[in-house]
Design an enzyme around this catalytic site. Structure first.
Site, PDB file in Angstrom:
ATOM      1  N   ASP A   8      13.653 -66.536  25.238  1.00 29.18           N
ATOM      2  CA  ASP A   8      12.972 -65.726  24.198  1.00 29.18           C
ATOM      3  C   ASP A   8      11.591 -66.250  23.790  1.00 29.18           C
ATOM      4  O   ASP A   8      11.265 -66.287  22.586  1.00 29.18           O
ATOM      5  CB  ASP A   8      13.858 -65.624  22.937  1.00 29.18           C
ATOM      6  CG  ASP A   8      15.179 -64.915  23.200  1.00 29.18           C
ATOM      7  OD1 ASP A   8      15.461 -64.573  24.357  1.00 29.18           O
ATOM      8  OD2 ASP A   8      15.936 -64.724  22.228  1.00 29.18           O
ATOM      9  N   ASP A  46      14.657 -61.150  24.056  1.00 28.66           N
ATOM     10  CA  ASP A  46      15.292 -60.375  23.014  1.00 28.66           C
ATOM     11  C   ASP A  46      14.670 -58.981  23.139  1.00 28.66           C
ATOM     12  O   ASP A  46      13.440 -58.862  23.203  1.00 28.66           O
ATOM     13  CB  ASP A  46      14.945 -61.016  21.656  1.00 28.66           C
ATOM     14  CG  ASP A  46      16.093 -61.022  20.682  1.00 28.66           C
ATOM     15  OD1 ASP A  46      17.251 -60.802  21.102  1.00 28.66           O
ATOM     16  OD2 ASP A  46      15.836 -61.254  19.480  1.00 28.66           O
ATOM     17  N   HIS A  48      15.346 -55.364  21.559  1.00 26.81           N
ATOM     18  CA  HIS A  48      16.152 -54.551  20.648  1.00 26.81           C
ATOM     19  C   HIS A  48      15.673 -53.104  20.549  1.00 26.81           C
ATOM     20  O   HIS A  48      14.464 -52.858  20.509  1.00 26.81           O
ATOM     21  CB  HIS A  48      16.062 -55.128  19.229  1.00 26.81           C
ATOM     22  CG  HIS A  48      16.639 -56.497  19.072  1.00 26.81           C
ATOM     23  ND1 HIS A  48      17.876 -56.854  19.533  1.00 26.81           N
ATOM     24  CD2 HIS A  48      16.139 -57.620  18.454  1.00 26.81           C
ATOM     25  CE1 HIS A  48      18.117 -58.119  19.219  1.00 26.81           C
ATOM     26  NE2 HIS A  48      17.072 -58.612  18.580  1.00 26.81           N
ATOM     27  N   HIS A  81      12.143 -57.423  14.879  1.00 25.24           N
ATOM     28  CA  HIS A  81      11.455 -58.288  15.854  1.00 25.24           C
ATOM     29  C   HIS A  81      11.829 -57.849  17.259  1.00 25.24           C
ATOM     30  O   HIS A  81      12.906 -57.292  17.473  1.00 25.24           O
ATOM     31  CB  HIS A  81      11.861 -59.759  15.644  1.00 25.24           C
ATOM     32  CG  HIS A  81      13.331 -59.982  15.837  1.00 25.24           C
ATOM     33  ND1 HIS A  81      14.239 -59.777  14.833  1.00 25.24           N
ATOM     34  CD2 HIS A  81      14.056 -60.348  16.925  1.00 25.24           C
ATOM     35  CE1 HIS A  81      15.471 -60.010  15.286  1.00 25.24           C
ATOM     36  NE2 HIS A  81      15.386 -60.362  16.564  1.00 25.24           N
ATOM     37  N   LYS A 106      18.517 -59.351  26.175  1.00 25.63           N
ATOM     38  CA  LYS A 106      19.500 -59.629  25.115  1.00 25.63           C
ATOM     39  C   LYS A 106      19.327 -58.659  23.951  1.00 25.63           C
ATOM     40  O   LYS A 106      18.221 -58.244  23.649  1.00 25.63           O
ATOM     41  CB  LYS A 106      19.291 -61.041  24.541  1.00 25.63           C
ATOM     42  CG  LYS A 106      19.371 -62.144  25.525  1.00 25.63           C
ATOM     43  CD  LYS A 106      18.764 -63.438  24.991  1.00 25.63           C
ATOM     44  CE  LYS A 106      19.241 -63.865  23.648  1.00 25.63           C
ATOM     45  NZ  LYS A 106      18.267 -63.667  22.584  1.00 25.63           N
ATOM     46  N   CYS A 151      19.379 -69.124  19.710  1.00 27.60           N
ATOM     47  CA  CYS A 151      19.587 -68.643  21.079  1.00 27.60           C
ATOM     48  C   CYS A 151      19.607 -69.769  22.103  1.00 27.60           C
ATOM     49  O   CYS A 151      20.355 -69.717  23.081  1.00 27.60           O
ATOM     50  CB  CYS A 151      18.551 -67.584  21.412  1.00 27.60           C
ATOM     51  SG  CYS A 151      18.743 -66.131  20.326  1.00 27.60           S
TER      52      CYS A 151
END
Ligand SMILES: [Zn+2]
Length: 211
Positions: A8, A46, A48, A81, A106, A151
């Site tokens: 990340d 990451d 999302h 984020h 992720k 993480c």
């Protein structure tokens, strides 16, 4: 075979990002400096949806830092984020990404967060990272990146329980320290689980078997 797993390292976790991890950018030159030591380099992002349940704004009357239950699983609430395809989700421009063979995603399911690079927090789905490392014959993994106390830690713990000889490179990682001592506690948890916590300058010693 040795793999470096870069966790990340994304704009939103660096200065001017939406969820700043202190000193995050200081790990970029360290990663650029060590990545040639490894047979395989992979990274996680990451990634999302804007509706992700880890964002405080997606719950009514909830603040960042509160813990809520999402499908009966405790979830810490963060600022938004790393929304997929946003600038904040990209790698920083000064990270050497040419060496990265594959990126694993992720937090793509809006209902479940994903701290580990291997699985979501409920272990319902895996990211494909384990299969990829197996296909490359990897037996040793070196985990580094952001955030050390979330993480990075959970990726290292999963790597260890999946049977990899597991190292965490401390100076190539930074933590949030959301609660005081989170970073120190994370390091202790990793060591207790049999993960070797090393500094980047110790890599050659580790590779030569003197460590
Ligand atoms: Zn996230």
């Amino acid at each position: 075979m040795r793999a470096l797993i870069i966790i990340d390292v994304q704009n939103d976790f660096l200065t001017d990002g939406l969820l700043v991890v202190p000193e995050g950018e200081q790990i970029i030159p360290v990663l650029n400096n060590i990545n040639h030591h490894f047979d395989v380099v992979v990274a996680t992002k990451d990634w999302h949806p804007a509706t992700h349940k880890s964002f405080a704004r997606n719950h009514e009357d909830r603040e960042v830092g509160e813990i809520v239950e999402v499908n009966e699983v405790p979830q810490i609430l963060w600022p938004p984020h790393c929304v997929k395809e946003s600038h904040g989700a990209e790698f920083p421009s000064d990270l050497n990404t040419e060496v990265i063979e594959k990126v694993f995603w992720k937090g793509t399911n809006e209902d479940i967060d994903d701290y580990s690079g291997f699985y979501d927090n409920e272990k319902l789905n895996d990211t494909g990272l384990h299969d990829f490392l197996q296909s490359k014959g990897v037996t040793e993994v070196y985990v580094a990146g952001i955030a050390l106390d979330f993480c990075v830690k959970f990726t290292a713990l999963d790597a260890k329980s999946l049977g990899y000889k597991t190292f965490m490179i401390e100076d190539a990682s930074r933590g949030i320290n959301y609660r005081p001592n989170d970073v120190q506690n994370a390091i202790t948890d990793m060591k207790v689980s049999g993960i070797r916590v090393i500094k980047s300058y110790e890599l050659e010693k580790v590779f030569s078997g003197d460590y």
